[in-house]
Scaffold this active site. Structure first.
Site, PDB file in Angstrom:
ATOM      1  N   PRO A  97      77.309  43.839 -49.175  1.00 17.68           N
ATOM      2  CA  PRO A  97      76.153  44.755 -49.097  1.00 17.68           C
ATOM      3  C   PRO A  97      76.187  45.648 -47.854  1.00 17.68           C
ATOM      4  O   PRO A  97      75.473  46.644 -47.810  1.00 17.68           O
ATOM      5  CB  PRO A  97      74.940  43.817 -49.052  1.00 17.68           C
ATOM      6  CG  PRO A  97      75.443  42.471 -49.409  1.00 17.68           C
ATOM      7  CD  PRO A  97      76.906  42.442 -49.138  1.00 17.68           C
ATOM      8  N   GLU A 124      77.748  31.677 -48.029  1.00 15.19           N
ATOM      9  CA  GLU A 124      76.928  32.600 -47.220  1.00 15.19           C
ATOM     10  C   GLU A 124      77.723  33.799 -46.736  1.00 15.19           C
ATOM     11  O   GLU A 124      77.140  34.793 -46.275  1.00 15.19           O
ATOM     12  CB  GLU A 124      76.329  31.860 -46.020  1.00 15.19           C
ATOM     13  CG  GLU A 124      75.322  30.781 -46.389  1.00 15.19           C
ATOM     14  CD  GLU A 124      74.169  31.312 -47.232  1.00 15.19           C
ATOM     15  OE1 GLU A 124      73.529  32.293 -46.804  1.00 15.19           O
ATOM     16  OE2 GLU A 124      73.913  30.748 -48.308  1.00 15.19           O
ATOM     17  N   ARG A 162      88.833  52.979 -66.513  1.00 14.46           N
ATOM     18  CA  ARG A 162      88.467  53.912 -67.581  1.00 14.46           C
ATOM     19  C   ARG A 162      88.814  55.353 -67.251  1.00 14.46           C
ATOM     20  O   ARG A 162      88.832  56.206 -68.137  1.00 14.46           O
ATOM     21  CB  ARG A 162      86.996  53.771 -67.951  1.00 14.46           C
ATOM     22  CG  ARG A 162      86.047  54.086 -66.835  1.00 14.46           C
ATOM     23  CD  ARG A 162      84.630  53.695 -67.189  1.00 14.46           C
ATOM     24  NE  ARG A 162      84.079  54.512 -68.279  1.00 14.46           N
ATOM     25  CZ  ARG A 162      83.733  55.791 -68.140  1.00 14.46           C
ATOM     26  NH1 ARG A 162      83.873  56.388 -66.979  1.00 14.46           N
ATOM     27  NH2 ARG A 162      83.248  56.459 -69.152  1.00 14.46           N
ATOM     28  N   ASP A 177      80.758  62.316 -68.361  1.00 14.66           N
ATOM     29  CA  ASP A 177      80.011  61.246 -67.712  1.00 14.66           C
ATOM     30  C   ASP A 177      78.958  61.769 -66.756  1.00 14.66           C
ATOM     31  O   ASP A 177      79.165  62.754 -66.078  1.00 14.66           O
ATOM     32  CB  ASP A 177      80.940  60.373 -66.870  1.00 14.66           C
ATOM     33  CG  ASP A 177      81.724  59.390 -67.701  1.00 14.66           C
ATOM     34  OD1 ASP A 177      81.366  59.207 -68.869  1.00 14.66           O
ATOM     35  OD2 ASP A 177      82.687  58.840 -67.158  1.00 14.66           O
TER      36      ASP A 177
HETATM   37  C1  9WO Z   1      76.371  39.072 -47.777  1.00 10.33           C
HETATM   38  C2  9WO Z   1      75.499  39.715 -46.914  1.00 10.33           C
HETATM   39  C3  9WO Z   1      74.095  39.802 -46.838  1.00 10.33           C
HETATM   40  C4  9WO Z   1      73.516  40.575 -45.832  1.00 10.33           C
HETATM   41  C5  9WO Z   1      74.317  41.250 -44.936  1.00 10.33           C
HETATM   42  C6  9WO Z   1      75.712  41.157 -45.021  1.00 10.33           C
HETATM   43  C7  9WO Z   1      76.276  40.398 -46.006  1.00 10.33           C
HETATM   44  N1  9WO Z   1      77.593  40.185 -46.298  1.00 10.33           N
HETATM   45  C8  9WO Z   1      77.643  39.385 -47.341  1.00 10.33           C
HETATM   46  C9  9WO Z   1      78.894  38.956 -47.920  1.00 10.33           C
HETATM   47  O1  9WO Z   1      79.953  39.480 -47.651  1.00 10.33           O
HETATM   48  N2  9WO Z   1      78.801  37.952 -48.798  1.00 10.33           N
HETATM   49  C10 9WO Z   1      79.907  37.391 -49.520  1.00 10.33           C
HETATM   50  C11 9WO Z   1      80.052  38.114 -50.825  1.00 10.33           C
HETATM   51  C12 9WO Z   1      79.598  35.956 -49.808  1.00 10.33           C
HETATM   52  C13 9WO Z   1      78.307  35.821 -50.575  1.00 10.33           C
HETATM   53  C14 9WO Z   1      78.330  36.664 -51.817  1.00 10.33           C
HETATM   54  N3  9WO Z   1      78.818  37.980 -51.563  1.00 10.33           N
HETATM   55  C15 9WO Z   1      78.162  39.084 -51.953  1.00 10.33           C
HETATM   56  C16 9WO Z   1      78.660  40.365 -52.138  1.00 10.33           C
HETATM   57  N4  9WO Z   1      76.882  39.110 -52.251  1.00 10.33           N
HETATM   58  N5  9WO Z   1      76.530  40.351 -52.584  1.00 10.33           N
HETATM   59  C17 9WO Z   1      77.591  41.140 -52.530  1.00 10.33           C
HETATM   60  C18 9WO Z   1      77.551  42.533 -52.833  1.00 10.33           C
HETATM   61  C19 9WO Z   1      78.722  43.240 -52.983  1.00 10.33           C
HETATM   62  C20 9WO Z   1      78.645  44.603 -53.266  1.00 10.33           C
HETATM   63  N6  9WO Z   1      77.451  45.215 -53.418  1.00 10.33           N
HETATM   64  C21 9WO Z   1      76.306  44.529 -53.306  1.00 10.33           C
HETATM   65  C22 9WO Z   1      76.336  43.166 -53.015  1.00 10.33           C
END
Ligand code: 9WO
Length: 258
Positions: A97, A124, A162, A177
């Site tokens: 994120p 985490e 795609r 698109d």
């Molecule tokens: C989670 C997170 C939350 C707040 C700020 C920074 C952060 N980094 C991560 C992270 O890298 N998490 C890993 C991947 C492990 C937990 C699950 N992960 C993840 C990736 N959750 N959400 C995403 C993600 C990826 C792309 N776009 C939105 C969310």
């Protein structure tokens, strides 16, 4: 195009490998896939891939060492698959994120590349030292948190595959698109199919006229209306790029959205 995934859940990728447009393209050899489970790169009897966070706090953190070993195995396999054509190490992408927001222009750019190695985090998060030393790109799909990076990696792979030559039946369908920069980055117009009247709702008469110019004008106006209502930021951006015609501007005035 080749994607390598560093993931604790390799089975998830059957979805993009075996189904639909991406599945057909995979079967035709247009793209390939390498799956690397960090658990297979551990050396302890429990095959440990995570540990508790320094400083305390909830949950577990993915350890750096199994990830690095998996990335090196993926880089080596890509090098082998290329044979003599050495185009250097692949980009290493972390879905997070806090990454750079992904969009259609990024999908277009990646579709011109040889692919990437995706790090799919779980728990985490991932030990920051691995990110600092091995991750070359961090990509976000939006302001929400997932339980892992796998679904995000599949979203990105789908958007890239795609666009590869020969993947879509109709080369025009990618050109039409939503967000396609060549289409001024507006939202796509609505679609209708048979029957002509469905539960008392008729197809817009313009689409039945058979006049190509009239249909194109109707679709353009629908795109402008929808974009002005839902995503006025995209109207502003298209205008700034000089991509709205005097006709477009007149229609936006008619809408009261100029
Ligand atoms: C989670 C997170 C939350 C707040 C700020 C920074 C952060 N980094 C991560 C992270 O890298 N998490 C890993 C991947 C492990 C937990 C699950 N992960 C993840 C990736 N959750 N959400 C995403 C993600 C990826 C792309 N776009 C939105 C969310």
């Amino acid at each position: 195009m080749r994607f390598d995934l560093i993931t604790l859940f390799p089975e998830m990728f059957a979805a993009v490998r075996d189904q639909g447009v991406t599945g057909r393209a995979y079967a035709r050899g247009i793209w390939s896939l390498g799956l690397w489970n960090p658990r297979d790169f551990t050396e302890d009897v429990h095959r440990t891939v995570d540990d508790r966070p320094y400083g305390g706090g909830p949950g577990m953190v993915m350890m750096a060492e199994p990830l690095v070993r998996a990335v090196h195995a993926a880089q080596a396999a890509r090098q082998c698959a290329r044979g003599n054509a050495d185009i250097g190490p692949a980009p290493v992408v972390l879905l997070s994120p806090t990454g750079r927001p992904f969009d259609q222009a990024a999908a277009q750019a990646w579709s011109q590349s040889a692919g990437a190695i995706f790090i799919c985090g779980r728990y985490e998060g991932v030990d920051q030292r691995f990110i600092d030393q091995h991750v070359t790109h961090e990509i976000s799909l939006g302001d929400y948190v997932l339980s892992g990076g796998e679904l995000g990696a599949m979203v990105i792979m789908d958007s890239i595959v795609r666009l590869l030559p020969g993947v879509l039946h109709d080369a025009q369908s990618a050109e039409q698109d939503s967000f396609n920069p060549a289409l001024t980055g507006l939202l796509d117009s609505p679609h209708y199919t048979r029957p002509e009247v469905w539960r008392d709702q008729a197809v817009p008469a313009e689409l039945l006229s058979g006049h190509h110019a009239q249909i194109a004008r109707w679709r353009r106006r629908q795109s402008l209306s929808l974009t002005a209502t839902r995503r006025p930021d995209l109207i502003t951006a298209a205008r700034a790029r000089g991509e709205l015609s005097p006709d477009d501007e007149a229609w936006l005035v008619t809408l009261g959205a100029a």
